[in-house]
Design a protein around this motif. Structure first.
Motif, PDB file in Angstrom:
ATOM      1  N   GLY A 263       0.830  -1.199   0.000  1.00  0.00           N
ATOM      2  CA  GLY A 263       0.000   0.000   0.000  1.00  0.00           C
ATOM      3  C   GLY A 263       0.867   1.253   0.000  1.00  0.00           C
ATOM      4  N   VAL A 264       0.219   2.340  -0.361  1.00  0.00           N
ATOM      5  CA  VAL A 264       0.905   3.627  -0.360  1.00  0.00           C
ATOM      6  C   VAL A 264       0.344   4.474   0.775  1.00  0.00           C
ATOM      7  CG1 VAL A 264       1.774   3.772  -2.723  1.00  0.00           C
ATOM      8  CG2 VAL A 264      -0.630   4.226  -2.289  1.00  0.00           C
ATOM      9  N   GLY A 265       0.580   5.762   0.742  1.00  0.00           N
ATOM     10  CA  GLY A 265       0.176   6.581   1.879  1.00  0.00           C
ATOM     11  C   GLY A 265      -0.430   7.904   1.478  1.00  0.00           C
ATOM     12  N   LEU A 266      -0.163   8.903   2.283  1.00  0.00           N
ATOM     13  CA  LEU A 266      -0.843  10.187   2.140  1.00  0.00           C
ATOM     14  C   LEU A 266      -0.541  10.894   0.821  1.00  0.00           C
ATOM     15  CD1 LEU A 266      -2.622  12.406   3.370  1.00  0.00           C
ATOM     16  CD2 LEU A 266      -0.604  13.231   4.618  1.00  0.00           C
ATOM     17  N   VAL A 267       0.657  10.722   0.260  1.00  0.00           N
ATOM     18  CA  VAL A 267       0.944  11.353  -1.034  1.00  0.00           C
ATOM     19  C   VAL A 267      -0.122  10.908  -2.041  1.00  0.00           C
ATOM     20  CG1 VAL A 267       2.572  11.521  -2.952  1.00  0.00           C
ATOM     21  CG2 VAL A 267       3.436  11.458  -0.604  1.00  0.00           C
ATOM     22  N   HIS A 268      -0.407   9.622  -2.041  1.00  0.00           N
ATOM     23  CA  HIS A 268      -1.406   9.116  -2.981  1.00  0.00           C
ATOM     24  C   HIS A 268      -2.832   9.462  -2.557  1.00  0.00           C
ATOM     25  CE1 HIS A 268       1.941   7.020  -4.826  1.00  0.00           C
ATOM     26  NE2 HIS A 268       1.157   6.835  -5.869  1.00  0.00           N
ATOM     27  N   GLY A 269      -3.066   9.554  -1.251  1.00  0.00           N
ATOM     28  CA  GLY A 269      -4.386   9.994  -0.798  1.00  0.00           C
ATOM     29  C   GLY A 269      -4.686  11.395  -1.296  1.00  0.00           C
ATOM     30  N   VAL A 270      -3.686  12.263  -1.233  1.00  0.00           N
ATOM     31  CA  VAL A 270      -3.838  13.635  -1.739  1.00  0.00           C
ATOM     32  C   VAL A 270      -4.009  13.616  -3.253  1.00  0.00           C
ATOM     33  CG1 VAL A 270      -2.639  15.839  -2.057  1.00  0.00           C
ATOM     34  CG2 VAL A 270      -2.559  14.703   0.169  1.00  0.00           C
TER      35      VAL A 270
ATOM     36  N   HIS B 236      -4.977  11.249  -5.359  1.00  0.00           N
ATOM     37  CA  HIS B 236      -6.241  10.671  -5.849  1.00  0.00           C
ATOM     38  C   HIS B 236      -7.417  11.622  -5.601  1.00  0.00           C
ATOM     39  CE1 HIS B 236      -4.443   6.365  -5.451  1.00  0.00           C
ATOM     40  NE2 HIS B 236      -4.086   6.956  -6.572  1.00  0.00           N
ATOM     41  N   THR B 237      -7.392  12.314  -4.487  1.00  0.00           N
ATOM     42  CA  THR B 237      -8.533  13.158  -4.135  1.00  0.00           C
ATOM     43  C   THR B 237      -8.514  14.494  -4.876  1.00  0.00           C
ATOM     44  OG1 THR B 237      -8.431  12.172  -1.923  1.00  0.00           O
ATOM     45  CG2 THR B 237      -9.805  14.122  -2.182  1.00  0.00           C
ATOM     46  N   LEU B 238      -7.325  15.043  -5.052  1.00  0.00           N
ATOM     47  CA  LEU B 238      -7.245  16.409  -5.600  1.00  0.00           C
ATOM     48  C   LEU B 238      -7.209  16.466  -7.128  1.00  0.00           C
ATOM     49  CD1 LEU B 238      -6.895  17.287  -2.701  1.00  0.00           C
ATOM     50  CD2 LEU B 238      -4.905  18.636  -3.364  1.00  0.00           C
ATOM     51  N   GLU B 239      -6.906  15.359  -7.765  1.00  0.00           N
ATOM     52  CA  GLU B 239      -6.691  15.426  -9.222  1.00  0.00           C
ATOM     53  C   GLU B 239      -7.913  15.993  -9.956  1.00  0.00           C
ATOM     54  OE1 GLU B 239      -5.095  11.879 -11.044  1.00  0.00           O
ATOM     55  OE2 GLU B 239      -5.772  12.543 -13.027  1.00  0.00           O
TER      56      GLU B 239
ATOM     57  N   GLU C 218     -10.956  19.942   0.103  1.00  0.00           N
ATOM     58  CA  GLU C 218     -11.128  18.490  -0.015  1.00  0.00           C
ATOM     59  C   GLU C 218     -10.540  17.719   1.161  1.00  0.00           C
ATOM     60  OE1 GLU C 218     -12.785  17.116  -2.530  1.00  0.00           O
ATOM     61  OE2 GLU C 218     -13.084  19.035  -3.568  1.00  0.00           O
ATOM     62  N   TRP C 219     -10.144  18.418   2.212  1.00  0.00           N
ATOM     63  CA  TRP C 219      -9.360  17.778   3.264  1.00  0.00           C
ATOM     64  C   TRP C 219     -10.078  16.580   3.898  1.00  0.00           C
ATOM     65  CZ3 TRP C 219      -4.830  16.587   4.482  1.00  0.00           C
ATOM     66  CH2 TRP C 219      -4.444  16.256   5.778  1.00  0.00           C
ATOM     67  N   ARG C 220     -11.371  16.736   4.108  1.00  0.00           N
ATOM     68  CA  ARG C 220     -12.125  15.630   4.720  1.00  0.00           C
ATOM     69  C   ARG C 220     -12.061  14.382   3.811  1.00  0.00           C
ATOM     70  NH1 ARG C 220     -13.525  15.101  10.014  1.00  0.00           N
ATOM     71  NH2 ARG C 220     -15.185  13.582  10.173  1.00  0.00           N
ATOM     72  N   ALA C 221     -12.180  14.608   2.508  1.00  0.00           N
ATOM     73  CA  ALA C 221     -12.109  13.481   1.568  1.00  0.00           C
ATOM     74  C   ALA C 221     -10.696  12.880   1.539  1.00  0.00           C
ATOM     75  CB  ALA C 221     -12.517  13.940   0.169  1.00  0.00           C
ATOM     76  N   VAL C 222      -9.687  13.734   1.666  1.00  0.00           N
ATOM     77  CA  VAL C 222      -8.306  13.213   1.719  1.00  0.00           C
ATOM     78  C   VAL C 222      -8.156  12.292   2.931  1.00  0.00           C
ATOM     79  CG1 VAL C 222      -5.880  13.847   2.098  1.00  0.00           C
ATOM     80  CG2 VAL C 222      -7.267  15.162   0.484  1.00  0.00           C
TER      81      VAL C 222
ATOM     82  N   PRO D 278      -6.572  15.070  11.631  1.00  0.00           N
ATOM     83  CA  PRO D 278      -7.277  16.199  10.998  1.00  0.00           C
ATOM     84  C   PRO D 278      -6.508  17.512  11.060  1.00  0.00           C
ATOM     85  CG  PRO D 278      -8.831  14.849  12.222  1.00  0.00           C
ATOM     86  CD  PRO D 278      -7.463  14.294  12.522  1.00  0.00           C
ATOM     87  N   ASP D 279      -5.722  17.732  12.125  1.00  0.00           N
ATOM     88  CA  ASP D 279      -5.023  19.024  12.232  1.00  0.00           C
ATOM     89  C   ASP D 279      -3.792  19.129  11.323  1.00  0.00           C
ATOM     90  OD1 ASP D 279      -3.112  17.501  13.518  1.00  0.00           O
ATOM     91  OD2 ASP D 279      -3.271  18.534  15.454  1.00  0.00           O
ATOM     92  N   TRP D 280      -3.535  18.101  10.540  1.00  0.00           N
ATOM     93  CA  TRP D 280      -2.397  18.183   9.611  1.00  0.00           C
ATOM     94  C   TRP D 280      -2.636  19.207   8.499  1.00  0.00           C
ATOM     95  CZ3 TRP D 280       1.001  13.445   8.066  1.00  0.00           C
ATOM     96  CH2 TRP D 280       1.535  12.853   9.215  1.00  0.00           C
ATOM     97  N   LEU D 281      -3.887  19.555   8.260  1.00  0.00           N
ATOM     98  CA  LEU D 281      -4.156  20.551   7.207  1.00  0.00           C
ATOM     99  C   LEU D 281      -3.396  21.848   7.512  1.00  0.00           C
ATOM    100  CD1 LEU D 281      -5.599  21.536   4.677  1.00  0.00           C
ATOM    101  CD2 LEU D 281      -7.543  22.160   6.118  1.00  0.00           C
ATOM    102  N   GLU D 282      -3.476  22.287   8.760  1.00  0.00           N
ATOM    103  CA  GLU D 282      -2.769  23.523   9.136  1.00  0.00           C
ATOM    104  C   GLU D 282      -1.267  23.339   8.962  1.00  0.00           C
ATOM    105  OE1 GLU D 282      -5.420  22.367  10.965  1.00  0.00           O
ATOM    106  OE2 GLU D 282      -6.664  23.949  10.085  1.00  0.00           O
ATOM    107  N   ARG D 283      -0.797  22.133   9.224  1.00  0.00           N
ATOM    108  CA  ARG D 283       0.648  21.900   9.075  1.00  0.00           C
ATOM    109  C   ARG D 283       1.058  22.002   7.608  1.00  0.00           C
ATOM    110  NH1 ARG D 283       1.994  17.077  13.424  1.00  0.00           N
ATOM    111  NH2 ARG D 283       0.488  17.764  14.972  1.00  0.00           N
ATOM    112  N   PHE D 284       0.213  21.472   6.719  1.00  0.00           N
ATOM    113  CA  PHE D 284       0.511  21.633   5.287  1.00  0.00           C
ATOM    114  C   PHE D 284       0.585  23.116   4.937  1.00  0.00           C
ATOM    115  CE2 PHE D 284      -1.090  17.237   4.243  1.00  0.00           C
ATOM    116  CZ  PHE D 284      -0.032  16.849   3.432  1.00  0.00           C
ATOM    117  N   GLU D 285      -0.364  23.867   5.474  1.00  0.00           N
ATOM    118  CA  GLU D 285      -0.441  25.279   5.113  1.00  0.00           C
ATOM    119  C   GLU D 285       0.697  26.094   5.714  1.00  0.00           C
ATOM    120  OE1 GLU D 285      -5.201  25.695   4.310  1.00  0.00           O
ATOM    121  OE2 GLU D 285      -4.513  25.930   6.350  1.00  0.00           O
TER     122      GLU D 285
END
Lengths: 315, 81
Positions: free
Chosen positions: A194-201, A203-206, A279-283, A298-305
Protein backbone atom coordinates in the motif's frame (compact mmCIF):
# COMPACT_ATOMS: atom_id res chain seq x y z
CA UNK A 1 12.52 -12.02 -4.63
CA UNK A 2 9.40 -10.54 -3.04
CA UNK A 3 8.79 -8.16 -5.94
CA UNK A 4 7.78 -9.86 -9.16
CA UNK A 5 6.19 -8.66 -12.34
CA UNK A 6 5.29 -9.94 -15.81
CA UNK A 7 7.97 -11.11 -18.25
CA UNK A 8 9.69 -8.49 -20.36
CA UNK A 9 9.65 -8.97 -24.12
CA UNK A 10 11.45 -7.15 -26.88
CA UNK A 11 9.49 -5.54 -29.71
CA UNK A 12 10.64 -8.39 -31.97
CA UNK A 13 9.30 -10.97 -29.53
CA UNK A 14 5.98 -9.13 -29.42
CA UNK A 15 5.72 -9.12 -33.20
CA UNK A 16 6.51 -12.86 -33.33
CA UNK A 17 4.26 -13.97 -30.49
CA UNK A 18 1.15 -11.85 -30.94
CA UNK A 19 -0.59 -13.88 -33.57
CA UNK A 20 -4.27 -13.84 -34.47
CA UNK A 21 -6.36 -10.72 -34.10
CA UNK A 22 -4.48 -7.96 -32.32
CA UNK A 23 -6.03 -4.72 -31.11
CA UNK A 24 -3.71 -1.82 -30.34
CA UNK A 25 -4.64 1.02 -27.98
CA UNK A 26 -2.26 3.93 -28.05
CA UNK A 27 -2.01 7.36 -26.58
CA UNK A 28 -2.21 10.00 -29.38
CA UNK A 29 1.35 11.28 -28.91
CA UNK A 30 2.89 7.96 -29.97
CA UNK A 31 0.48 6.77 -32.67
CA UNK A 32 2.50 7.99 -35.62
CA UNK A 33 5.62 6.31 -34.34
CA UNK A 34 3.82 3.04 -33.68
CA UNK A 35 2.51 2.88 -37.21
CA UNK A 36 6.04 2.34 -38.49
CA UNK A 37 7.00 -0.27 -35.89
CA UNK A 38 3.90 -2.38 -35.25
CA UNK A 39 2.09 -4.31 -37.97
CA UNK A 40 -1.38 -3.83 -36.45
CA UNK A 41 -3.92 -1.02 -36.86
CA UNK A 42 -4.48 1.29 -33.92
CA UNK A 43 -8.02 1.34 -32.54
CA UNK A 44 -9.83 4.18 -30.86
CA UNK A 45 -9.25 3.68 -27.16
CA UNK A 46 -12.87 4.34 -26.37
CA UNK A 47 -13.98 1.36 -28.44
CA UNK A 48 -14.75 -1.88 -26.65
CA UNK A 49 -12.35 -4.68 -27.50
CA UNK A 50 -14.06 -6.82 -30.16
CA UNK A 51 -15.03 -10.34 -29.12
CA UNK A 52 -12.82 -11.74 -31.85
CA UNK A 53 -9.67 -10.02 -30.54
CA UNK A 54 -7.08 -12.34 -29.02
CA UNK A 55 -4.51 -9.73 -28.01
CA UNK A 56 -4.69 -6.21 -26.67
CA UNK A 57 -1.46 -4.25 -26.99
CA UNK A 58 -1.63 -0.99 -25.08
CA UNK A 59 0.90 1.79 -25.51
CA UNK A 60 0.54 4.75 -23.19
CA UNK A 61 0.72 6.11 -19.68
CA UNK A 62 -0.59 4.55 -16.48
CA UNK A 63 -4.19 5.62 -17.08
CA UNK A 64 -4.42 3.90 -20.44
CA UNK A 65 -2.66 0.77 -19.18
CA UNK A 66 -5.12 0.58 -16.28
CA UNK A 67 -8.01 0.87 -18.73
CA UNK A 68 -6.51 -2.04 -20.66
CA UNK A 69 -6.19 -4.05 -17.45
CA UNK A 70 -9.88 -3.37 -16.80
CA UNK A 71 -10.69 -4.55 -20.35
CA UNK A 72 -8.79 -7.74 -19.68
CA UNK A 73 -10.78 -8.16 -16.45
CA UNK A 74 -13.96 -8.12 -18.52
CA UNK A 75 -12.46 -10.57 -21.06
CA UNK A 76 -10.37 -13.09 -19.09
CA UNK A 77 -9.13 -14.90 -22.24
CA UNK A 78 -7.75 -11.72 -23.77
CA UNK A 79 -3.95 -11.56 -23.80
CA UNK A 80 -2.54 -8.22 -22.74
CA UNK A 81 0.80 -6.61 -23.48
CA UNK A 82 1.68 -3.24 -21.95
CA UNK A 83 4.16 -0.78 -23.43
CA UNK A 84 4.54 2.24 -21.14
CA UNK A 85 5.17 5.44 -23.08
CA UNK A 86 6.55 7.12 -19.96
CA UNK A 87 7.94 5.78 -16.69
CA UNK A 88 6.58 6.62 -13.28
CA UNK A 89 3.26 4.89 -12.77
CA UNK A 90 4.59 1.35 -13.13
CA UNK A 91 1.01 0.33 -13.98
CA UNK A 92 2.32 -2.33 -16.33
CA UNK A 93 3.77 -4.22 -13.37
CA UNK A 94 1.02 -3.93 -10.79
CA UNK A 95 -2.26 -5.77 -10.15
CA UNK A 96 -3.79 -2.50 -8.95
CA UNK A 97 -6.28 -0.88 -11.32
CA UNK A 98 -7.02 2.81 -10.84
CA UNK A 99 -9.86 4.20 -12.94
CA UNK A 100 -11.36 7.67 -12.94
CA UNK A 101 -15.14 7.53 -12.53
CA UNK A 102 -17.11 10.76 -12.33
CA UNK A 103 -14.26 12.65 -10.74
CA UNK A 104 -13.45 9.92 -8.24
CA UNK A 105 -10.79 7.22 -8.29
CA UNK A 106 -12.06 3.66 -8.35
CA UNK A 107 -9.20 1.50 -7.09
CA UNK A 108 -9.18 -2.27 -7.04
CA UNK A 109 -6.67 -5.10 -7.00
CA UNK A 110 -6.89 -8.01 -9.41
CA UNK A 111 -3.82 -10.15 -10.10
CA UNK A 112 -5.67 -11.72 -13.04
CA UNK A 113 -5.62 -8.36 -14.80
CA UNK A 114 -1.82 -8.15 -14.88
CA UNK A 115 -0.41 -7.99 -18.42
CA UNK A 116 1.02 -11.19 -19.92
CA UNK A 117 4.13 -9.28 -20.89
CA UNK A 118 5.75 -5.86 -20.78
CA UNK A 119 7.65 -4.31 -23.65
CA UNK A 120 10.01 -1.48 -22.79
CA UNK A 121 10.53 1.01 -25.57
CA UNK A 122 12.33 3.85 -23.78
CA UNK A 123 12.74 5.98 -26.92
CA UNK A 124 9.02 6.76 -26.75
CA UNK A 125 9.67 8.83 -23.62
CA UNK A 126 12.52 10.89 -25.04
CA UNK A 127 10.17 13.43 -26.58
CA UNK A 128 8.14 13.89 -23.39
CA UNK A 129 8.58 17.47 -22.07
CA UNK A 130 11.18 17.79 -19.28
CA UNK A 131 8.65 18.92 -16.64
CA UNK A 132 6.53 15.85 -17.34
CA UNK A 133 9.59 13.62 -17.14
CA UNK A 134 10.46 15.12 -13.75
CA UNK A 135 6.92 14.56 -12.49
CA UNK A 136 7.12 10.93 -13.64
CA UNK A 137 10.24 10.58 -11.49
CA UNK A 138 8.19 11.89 -8.56
CA UNK A 139 5.51 9.25 -9.16
CA UNK A 140 8.16 6.53 -9.04
CA UNK A 141 9.79 8.01 -5.94
CA UNK A 142 6.39 8.21 -4.21
CA UNK A 143 5.72 4.51 -4.84
CA UNK A 144 9.14 3.49 -3.60
CA UNK A 145 9.12 5.63 -0.46
CA UNK A 146 5.50 5.12 0.54
CA UNK A 147 5.76 1.37 -0.07
CA UNK A 148 8.98 1.22 1.94
CA UNK A 149 7.45 3.14 4.85
CA UNK A 150 4.05 1.42 4.73
CA UNK A 151 2.90 -0.13 8.01
CA UNK A 152 1.99 -3.21 5.97
CA UNK A 153 5.44 -3.71 4.40
CA UNK A 154 7.35 -6.84 5.42
CA UNK A 155 11.06 -6.66 6.22
CA UNK A 156 11.79 -8.48 2.94
CA UNK A 157 9.77 -5.98 0.93
CA UNK A 158 11.43 -3.06 2.74
CA UNK A 159 14.81 -4.52 1.94
CA UNK A 160 14.00 -4.76 -1.77
CA UNK A 161 12.45 -1.31 -1.90
CA UNK A 162 15.46 0.12 -0.10
CA UNK A 163 17.59 -1.22 -2.96
CA UNK A 164 15.23 0.47 -5.42
CA UNK A 165 15.58 3.75 -3.50
CA UNK A 166 19.37 3.47 -3.56
CA UNK A 167 19.26 3.11 -7.34
CA UNK A 168 16.82 6.01 -7.67
CA UNK A 169 19.35 8.23 -5.93
CA UNK A 170 21.81 7.63 -8.77
CA UNK A 171 19.44 8.70 -11.58
CA UNK A 172 18.87 12.16 -13.01
CA UNK A 173 15.33 13.52 -12.72
CA UNK A 174 15.04 13.26 -16.47
CA UNK A 175 15.21 10.64 -19.19
CA UNK A 176 17.17 7.50 -18.38
CA UNK A 177 16.04 4.03 -19.53
CA UNK A 178 16.56 2.67 -16.00
CA UNK A 179 13.52 4.65 -14.84
CA UNK A 180 11.26 2.10 -16.53
CA UNK A 181 12.61 -0.87 -14.60
CA UNK A 182 12.74 1.03 -11.33
CA UNK A 183 9.19 2.34 -11.77
CA UNK A 184 7.97 -1.22 -12.32
CA UNK A 185 9.82 -2.44 -9.23
CA UNK A 186 8.55 0.45 -7.11
CA UNK A 187 4.94 0.01 -8.23
CA UNK A 188 4.91 -3.78 -7.96
CA UNK A 189 6.54 -3.41 -4.54
CA UNK A 190 4.07 -0.90 -3.18
CA UNK A 191 1.21 -3.04 -4.48
CA UNK A 192 2.13 -5.58 -1.79
CA UNK A 193 1.97 -3.05 1.03
CA UNK A 194 0.00 0.00 0.00
CA UNK A 195 0.90 3.63 -0.36
CA UNK A 196 0.18 6.58 1.88
CA UNK A 197 -0.84 10.19 2.14
CA UNK A 198 0.94 11.35 -1.03
CA UNK A 199 -1.41 9.12 -2.98
CA UNK A 200 -4.39 9.99 -0.80
CA UNK A 201 -3.84 13.64 -1.74
CA UNK A 202 -3.16 12.86 -5.40
CA UNK A 203 -6.24 10.67 -5.85
CA UNK A 204 -8.53 13.16 -4.14
CA UNK A 205 -7.24 16.41 -5.60
CA UNK A 206 -6.69 15.43 -9.22
CA UNK A 207 -10.27 15.90 -10.43
CA UNK A 208 -11.05 19.17 -8.60
CA UNK A 209 -7.69 20.68 -9.57
CA UNK A 210 -8.20 19.78 -13.23
CA UNK A 211 -11.63 21.35 -13.06
CA UNK A 212 -10.63 24.48 -11.16
CA UNK A 213 -7.18 25.06 -12.68
CA UNK A 214 -7.27 23.65 -16.23
CA UNK A 215 -4.37 25.87 -17.32
CA UNK A 216 -2.02 24.11 -14.91
CA UNK A 217 -2.57 20.67 -16.48
CA UNK A 218 -2.66 18.80 -13.20
CA UNK A 219 -2.13 15.05 -13.37
CA UNK A 220 -1.35 12.24 -10.98
CA UNK A 221 2.43 12.33 -11.36
CA UNK A 222 2.61 16.09 -10.86
CA UNK A 223 0.57 15.81 -7.66
CA UNK A 224 2.84 13.05 -6.35
CA UNK A 225 5.91 15.09 -7.20
CA UNK A 226 4.51 18.23 -5.59
CA UNK A 227 3.31 16.64 -2.36
CA UNK A 228 6.09 14.13 -1.80
CA UNK A 229 8.43 16.38 0.17
CA UNK A 230 5.67 18.08 2.23
CA UNK A 231 4.14 14.73 3.22
CA UNK A 232 7.51 13.25 4.12
CA UNK A 233 8.32 16.36 6.19
CA UNK A 234 5.07 15.86 8.11
CA UNK A 235 5.72 12.14 8.51
CA UNK A 236 9.18 12.89 9.84
CA UNK A 237 7.94 15.55 12.25
CA UNK A 238 5.13 13.38 13.61
CA UNK A 239 7.05 10.19 14.25
CA UNK A 240 10.56 8.83 14.56
CA UNK A 241 9.60 6.06 12.14
CA UNK A 242 10.94 7.87 9.05
CA UNK A 243 14.48 8.34 10.36
CA UNK A 244 14.48 5.01 12.16
CA UNK A 245 13.56 2.98 9.06
CA UNK A 246 15.97 4.84 6.79
CA UNK A 247 18.78 4.20 9.26
CA UNK A 248 17.78 0.57 9.74
CA UNK A 249 18.01 -0.08 5.99
CA UNK A 250 21.12 2.04 5.50
CA UNK A 251 19.45 4.71 3.37
CA UNK A 252 21.08 8.16 3.28
CA UNK A 253 18.47 10.53 4.67
CA UNK A 254 20.10 13.73 3.52
CA UNK A 255 20.50 12.54 -0.07
CA UNK A 256 16.84 11.55 -0.12
CA UNK A 257 15.79 15.00 1.08
CA UNK A 258 17.87 16.56 -1.70
CA UNK A 259 16.04 14.44 -4.30
CA UNK A 260 12.65 15.25 -2.82
CA UNK A 261 13.53 18.94 -2.83
CA UNK A 262 14.51 18.72 -6.49
CA UNK A 263 11.10 17.20 -7.24
CA UNK A 264 9.17 19.79 -5.25
CA UNK A 265 7.29 22.44 -7.21
CA UNK A 266 6.51 25.38 -4.87
CA UNK A 267 4.30 27.22 -7.32
CA UNK A 268 2.13 24.16 -7.88
CA UNK A 269 2.08 23.49 -4.14
CA UNK A 270 0.82 26.99 -3.32
CA UNK A 271 -1.90 26.66 -5.94
CA UNK A 272 -2.99 23.28 -4.66
CA UNK A 273 -3.35 24.34 -1.02
CA UNK A 274 -6.79 26.02 -1.32
CA UNK A 275 -8.14 22.87 -2.99
CA UNK A 276 -6.50 20.72 -0.33
CA UNK A 277 -8.45 22.74 2.24
CA UNK A 278 -11.73 22.22 0.32
CA UNK A 279 -11.13 18.49 -0.01
CA UNK A 280 -9.36 17.78 3.26
CA UNK A 281 -12.13 15.63 4.72
CA UNK A 282 -12.11 13.48 1.57
CA UNK A 283 -8.31 13.21 1.72
CA UNK A 284 -8.57 11.92 5.28
CA UNK A 285 -11.12 9.31 4.21
CA UNK A 286 -9.10 8.12 1.23
CA UNK A 287 -7.89 4.52 1.76
CA UNK A 288 -4.30 5.47 0.90
CA UNK A 289 -4.24 8.21 3.53
CA UNK A 290 -5.46 5.69 6.05
CA UNK A 291 -2.55 3.34 5.38
CA UNK A 292 0.02 6.12 5.68
CA UNK A 293 3.13 5.23 7.64
CA UNK A 294 2.15 7.77 10.29
CA UNK A 295 -1.38 8.46 11.52
CA UNK A 296 -2.75 11.40 9.51
CA UNK A 297 -4.67 13.58 11.93
CA UNK A 298 -7.28 16.20 11.00
CA UNK A 299 -5.02 19.02 12.23
CA UNK A 300 -2.40 18.18 9.61
CA UNK A 301 -4.16 20.55 7.21
CA UNK A 302 -2.77 23.52 9.14
CA UNK A 303 0.65 21.90 9.08
CA UNK A 304 0.51 21.63 5.29
CA UNK A 305 -0.44 25.28 5.11
CA UNK A 306 2.33 26.35 7.48
CA UNK A 307 5.05 24.19 5.96
CA UNK A 308 7.38 26.54 4.10
CA UNK A 309 9.00 23.75 2.09
CA UNK A 310 10.31 26.16 -0.49
CA UNK A 311 12.11 28.20 2.14
CA UNK A 312 13.27 25.40 4.38
CA UNK A 313 16.92 24.40 4.00
CA UNK A 314 17.65 20.77 3.27
CA UNK A 315 18.95 19.10 6.43
CA UNK B 1 -3.06 13.63 29.32
CA UNK B 2 -4.46 10.55 31.00
CA UNK B 3 -4.83 7.34 29.02
CA UNK B 4 -8.61 7.64 28.62
CA UNK B 5 -8.23 11.09 27.07
CA UNK B 6 -5.38 9.90 24.85
CA UNK B 7 -7.46 6.98 23.62
CA UNK B 8 -10.52 9.16 23.01
CA UNK B 9 -8.50 11.66 20.95
CA UNK B 10 -6.82 8.85 19.02
CA UNK B 11 -10.09 7.11 18.15
CA UNK B 12 -11.71 10.42 17.14
CA UNK B 13 -8.80 11.13 14.79
CA UNK B 14 -8.51 7.63 13.37
CA UNK B 15 -12.19 7.20 12.59
CA UNK B 16 -12.90 10.88 11.89
CA UNK B 17 -15.63 11.04 14.51
CA UNK B 18 -17.69 14.17 15.02
CA UNK B 19 -17.75 15.82 18.47
CA UNK B 20 -19.96 13.78 20.79
CA UNK B 21 -19.78 10.60 18.72
CA UNK B 22 -17.10 8.93 20.82
CA UNK B 23 -18.15 6.52 23.57
CA UNK B 24 -16.05 4.04 25.51
CA UNK B 25 -18.56 1.33 24.64
CA UNK B 26 -18.42 2.11 20.90
CA UNK B 27 -18.45 -1.00 18.70
CA UNK B 28 -16.92 -1.51 15.26
CA UNK B 29 -20.25 -1.97 13.48
CA UNK B 30 -21.41 1.47 14.66
CA UNK B 31 -18.55 3.31 12.93
CA UNK B 32 -18.62 3.60 9.14
CA UNK B 33 -14.88 4.28 8.87
CA UNK B 34 -13.93 1.29 11.06
CA UNK B 35 -13.14 -0.90 8.06
CA UNK B 36 -9.92 -2.73 7.20
CA UNK B 37 -8.15 0.57 6.47
CA UNK B 38 -9.39 1.88 9.80
CA UNK B 39 -7.86 -1.15 11.51
CA UNK B 40 -4.46 -0.34 9.96
CA UNK B 41 -4.81 3.28 10.95
CA UNK B 42 -5.80 2.35 14.50
CA UNK B 43 -2.80 0.04 14.80
CA UNK B 44 -0.46 2.79 13.58
CA UNK B 45 -2.01 5.24 16.04
CA UNK B 46 -1.80 2.86 19.00
CA UNK B 47 1.88 2.37 18.29
CA UNK B 48 2.46 6.11 18.11
CA UNK B 49 0.46 7.02 21.21
CA UNK B 50 0.97 4.01 23.48
CA UNK B 51 4.12 2.49 21.99
CA UNK B 52 2.47 -0.91 21.62
CA UNK B 53 2.82 -2.72 18.30
CA UNK B 54 -0.38 -4.70 17.80
CA UNK B 55 0.11 -8.21 16.48
CA UNK B 56 -2.00 -9.10 13.42
CA UNK B 57 -4.13 -11.32 15.69
CA UNK B 58 -4.68 -8.50 18.17
CA UNK B 59 -5.53 -5.99 15.43
CA UNK B 60 -7.90 -8.40 13.70
CA UNK B 61 -9.64 -9.28 16.95
CA UNK B 62 -10.56 -5.73 17.96
CA UNK B 63 -14.32 -5.29 17.71
CA UNK B 64 -14.82 -2.43 20.15
CA UNK B 65 -13.08 0.28 22.13
CA UNK B 66 -13.40 -2.08 25.08
CA UNK B 67 -11.18 -4.57 23.25
CA UNK B 68 -8.54 -1.87 22.75
CA UNK B 69 -8.65 -1.08 26.46
CA UNK B 70 -8.37 -4.78 27.32
CA UNK B 71 -5.26 -5.20 25.14
CA UNK B 72 -3.55 -2.08 26.41
CA UNK B 73 -4.45 -2.90 30.03
CA UNK B 74 -2.50 -6.15 29.74
CA UNK B 75 0.50 -4.03 28.72
CA UNK B 76 0.26 -2.02 31.93
CA UNK B 77 -1.85 0.94 30.79
CA UNK B 78 -4.46 2.08 33.28
CA UNK B 79 -7.81 3.27 31.92
CA UNK B 80 -9.60 3.72 35.24
CA UNK B 81 -11.28 7.05 35.90
Amino acid sequence: MTIEFPPIWSLDQLRERATGRVVVWATPSVRERLATHLPWPIAETTQAVPDTAEWLVTVGGGGLIDEAKAARERRPGLKLVAIPSIWGSGAEASPIIVLSCAGRKDIRVNPAALPDAIVYWPELAKSVPPEQQRAACGDCWAHALEGFLSPLASPELRNELSQVIRRLLTLPLSFDPQWFELSALACAGQSQAGVGLVHGVAHTLEAPLRRQQPERKWHHARLCSTFLEPVMRLNQAASGKWSHLLAEYGLPENEIWISLRALFEPDFYRNALPVLRQEWRAVLRDPCSRTNSVLVRPDWLERFENLPCHEQPVN
Amino acid sequence: MENREKLKKLVEDVFLLQPGEFRFDLRREEVETWDSFGVVSLAVGIQEVFGHHLTPAEAGGIKSIGDVIDILSTKGFNFDH
